[in-house]
Scaffold this motif. Structure first.
Motif, PDB file in Angstrom:
ATOM      1  N   ASP A 144      -5.142 -42.491 -30.021  1.00  0.00           N
ATOM      2  CA  ASP A 144      -5.148 -43.472 -31.127  1.00  0.00           C
ATOM      3  C   ASP A 144      -4.130 -43.048 -32.183  1.00  0.00           C
ATOM      4  OD1 ASP A 144      -5.996 -45.680 -32.655  1.00  0.00           O
ATOM      5  OD2 ASP A 144      -7.571 -44.519 -33.651  1.00  0.00           O
ATOM      6  N   PHE A 158      -5.967 -51.748 -26.584  1.00  0.00           N
ATOM      7  CA  PHE A 158      -6.212 -52.141 -27.981  1.00  0.00           C
ATOM      8  C   PHE A 158      -6.427 -53.645 -28.123  1.00  0.00           C
ATOM      9  CE2 PHE A 158      -4.650 -47.866 -28.425  1.00  0.00           C
ATOM     10  CZ  PHE A 158      -5.537 -47.360 -29.352  1.00  0.00           C
ATOM     11  N   PHE A 168      -1.731 -43.871 -34.079  1.00  0.00           N
ATOM     12  CA  PHE A 168      -1.006 -44.920 -34.783  1.00  0.00           C
ATOM     13  C   PHE A 168      -0.375 -44.333 -36.060  1.00  0.00           C
ATOM     14  CE2 PHE A 168      -2.710 -49.203 -33.134  1.00  0.00           C
ATOM     15  CZ  PHE A 168      -2.984 -48.689 -31.878  1.00  0.00           C
ATOM     16  N   ARG A 216      -9.955 -54.613 -29.881  1.00  0.00           N
ATOM     17  CA  ARG A 216      -9.921 -55.490 -31.055  1.00  0.00           C
ATOM     18  C   ARG A 216     -10.683 -56.785 -30.786  1.00  0.00           C
ATOM     19  NH1 ARG A 216      -4.140 -55.007 -34.164  1.00  0.00           N
ATOM     20  NH2 ARG A 216      -4.295 -52.812 -34.718  1.00  0.00           N
ATOM     21  N   PHE A 224     -11.109 -40.704 -31.326  1.00  0.00           N
ATOM     22  CA  PHE A 224     -11.025 -41.432 -30.047  1.00  0.00           C
ATOM     23  C   PHE A 224     -10.418 -40.527 -28.977  1.00  0.00           C
ATOM     24  CE2 PHE A 224     -11.314 -45.381 -32.621  1.00  0.00           C
ATOM     25  CZ  PHE A 224     -12.377 -45.963 -31.923  1.00  0.00           C
ATOM     26  N   HIS A 268      -9.458 -55.489 -36.729  1.00  0.00           N
ATOM     27  CA  HIS A 268      -8.007 -55.678 -36.716  1.00  0.00           C
ATOM     28  C   HIS A 268      -7.689 -56.909 -35.862  1.00  0.00           C
ATOM     29  CE1 HIS A 268      -7.131 -51.784 -38.530  1.00  0.00           C
ATOM     30  NE2 HIS A 268      -7.933 -51.199 -37.663  1.00  0.00           N
TER      31      HIS A 268
HETATM   32  N1  LIG Z   1      -5.947 -47.891 -34.103  1.00  0.00           N
HETATM   33  C1  LIG Z   1      -6.989 -48.847 -33.792  1.00  0.00           C
HETATM   34  C2  LIG Z   1      -8.148 -48.763 -34.754  1.00  0.00           C
HETATM   35  C3  LIG Z   1      -9.099 -47.629 -34.479  1.00  0.00           C
HETATM   36  O1  LIG Z   1      -8.656 -46.434 -35.025  1.00  0.00           O
HETATM   37  C4  LIG Z   1      -6.413 -50.268 -33.822  1.00  0.00           C
HETATM   38  O2  LIG Z   1      -5.369 -50.433 -34.443  1.00  0.00           O
HETATM   39  O3  LIG Z   1      -7.016 -51.154 -33.229  1.00  0.00           O
END
Ligand SMILES: N[C@@H](CCO)C(=O)O
Ligand SMILES: Nc1ncnc2c1ncn2[C@@H]1O[C@H](COP(=O)(O)OP(=O)(O)OP(=O)(O)O)[C@@H](O)[C@H]1O
Length: 319
Positions: free
Chosen positions: A193, A277, A195, A281, A214, A297
């Motif tokens: 994860d 993802f 990001f 989401r 995660f 998100h």
């Molecule tokens: N990085 C994930 C959220 C959970 O950390 C997302 O952008 O869906």
């Protein structure tokens, strides 16, 4: 809002006596973050971050905290958990699991240039190598098996073109994951994860990866794909920026060379990273957890990335 459990200096003072940190001098809630309650904690020994885990249990936490400790001891830039006098990394505070970790300097780089991507690529390769002798094992809890549980739950909420894409991609990923080539990919502990909001920079210098909750054991290439899909993407279109991708991959490769199998697996793995993802989401949007605290998100961002990865080959891996 990221302080779900409210704690004051008076609550922390007797609790912190079990740690070799001296007295607590200041405690300040951190506004960002959606999973846990986080605080900047100043003690007589320095600056730390106190996290109270809202969704993870005492049984789940050793993998994450021990992994951070293992990596920090091997010079990977991650927050180092502080053990209490009994050697425990995770102890109850207000009835919930809590941990203290070292505070990273800097802030997140939300508009990365190639130089930032190169830093992340090199540190990710270093992290993968450092995890080779990590003794604990936990699968990636958001891997193929989870996708198979989540897909039927979200399918009824999708439009026909979305449902067609999801079914077709699941089918494609099943075949990819079952292939001999996939079976030969190097595996180990991965962040899964990584990001932009989970990496700290001080100017152009990377100061740390954080938010390991995660993490799990999966292919190293999956971690690379997830990270590239966020760091090297044009956020409006999902199109990869070639200069950032090259900078990232070259820096990773210089520390841990990619293999020929990884070169072959690269395009399907970028699709796997996007699907993971898109699905999570969608799941968070349509199947919110009980007592959910997070604002989901936007899933369409990763639907766009998935369609783009299917339509346009990404820059190749060197091996
Ligand atoms: N990085 C994930 C959220 C959970 O950390 C997302 O952008 O869906
Ligand atoms: N070790 C650390 N050093 C410095 N700052 C930290 C550290 N850990 C967390 N932070 C700060 O706290 C904020 C929230 O942390 P984090 O992203 O882990 O929250 P979360 O609710 O667990 O996760 P998320 O919202 O990403 O799912 C970060 O954006 C960062 O500013």
């Amino acid at each position: 809002m990221a302080v779900f459990t409210s704690v004051g200096l008076d609550d922390v003072q007797p609790w912190i006596a079990q740690f070799p940190l001296g007295r607590a001098l200041a405690l300040k809630g951190i506004a960002s973050g959606i999973e846990n309650s986080n605080f900047f904690l100043t003690t007589e020994r320095g600056e730390y971050v106190l996290t109270i885990f809202e969704n993870l249990s005492f049984e789940q936490l050793p993998f994450y905290l021990q992994l951070m400790r293992h990596l920090a001891e091997r010079d990977v830039a991650v927050p180092a958990p502080v053990p209490n006098g009994a050697g425990e990394l995770c102890v109850p505070l207000q009835g919930k699991p809590a941990a203290i970790v070292s505070k990273l300097v800097g802030s997140s780089e939300m508009s990365p240039a190639p130089v930032h991507c190169a830093e992340v690529g090199a540190m990710l390769a270093k992290m993968h190598l450092a995890g080779l002798d990590f003794p604990l094992h936990q699968p990636n809890l958001r891997g193929l098996e989870w996708w198979h549980g989540a897909a039927p739950e979200v399918l009824p909420h999708l439009s026909a073109p979305e449902a067609d894409l999801l079914r077709a991609e699941m089918h494609f990923q099943d075949a990819f994951h079952a292939s001999a080539m996939y079976g030969r990919l190097q595996q180990g502990p991965v962040h899964a994860d990584l990001f932009r909001n989970n990496v700290m920079f001080d100017g152009e210098r990377l100061t740390g990866f954080f938010d390991f909750y995660f993490a799990g054991c999966d292919t190293w290439l999956f971690d690379v794909a997830v990270t590239v899909n966020d760091w090297c993407v044009d956020l409006a279109t999902g199109v990869l920026d070639e200069a950032r991708v090259r900078a990232f991959l070259d820096a990773y490769h210089a520390v841990r060379p990619f293999t020929a199998d990884e070169g072959e697996a690269w395009q399907p793995m970028l699709r796997a990273g996007a699907l993971r993802f898109w699905l999570s989401r969608l799941y968070d949007l349509h199947k919110p957890r009980e007592a959910e605290m997070l604002t989901p998100h936007d899933p369409t961002h990763f639907e766009r990335i998935l369609r783009e990865r299917i339509a346009t080959p990404a820059p190749a891996l060197d091996s």
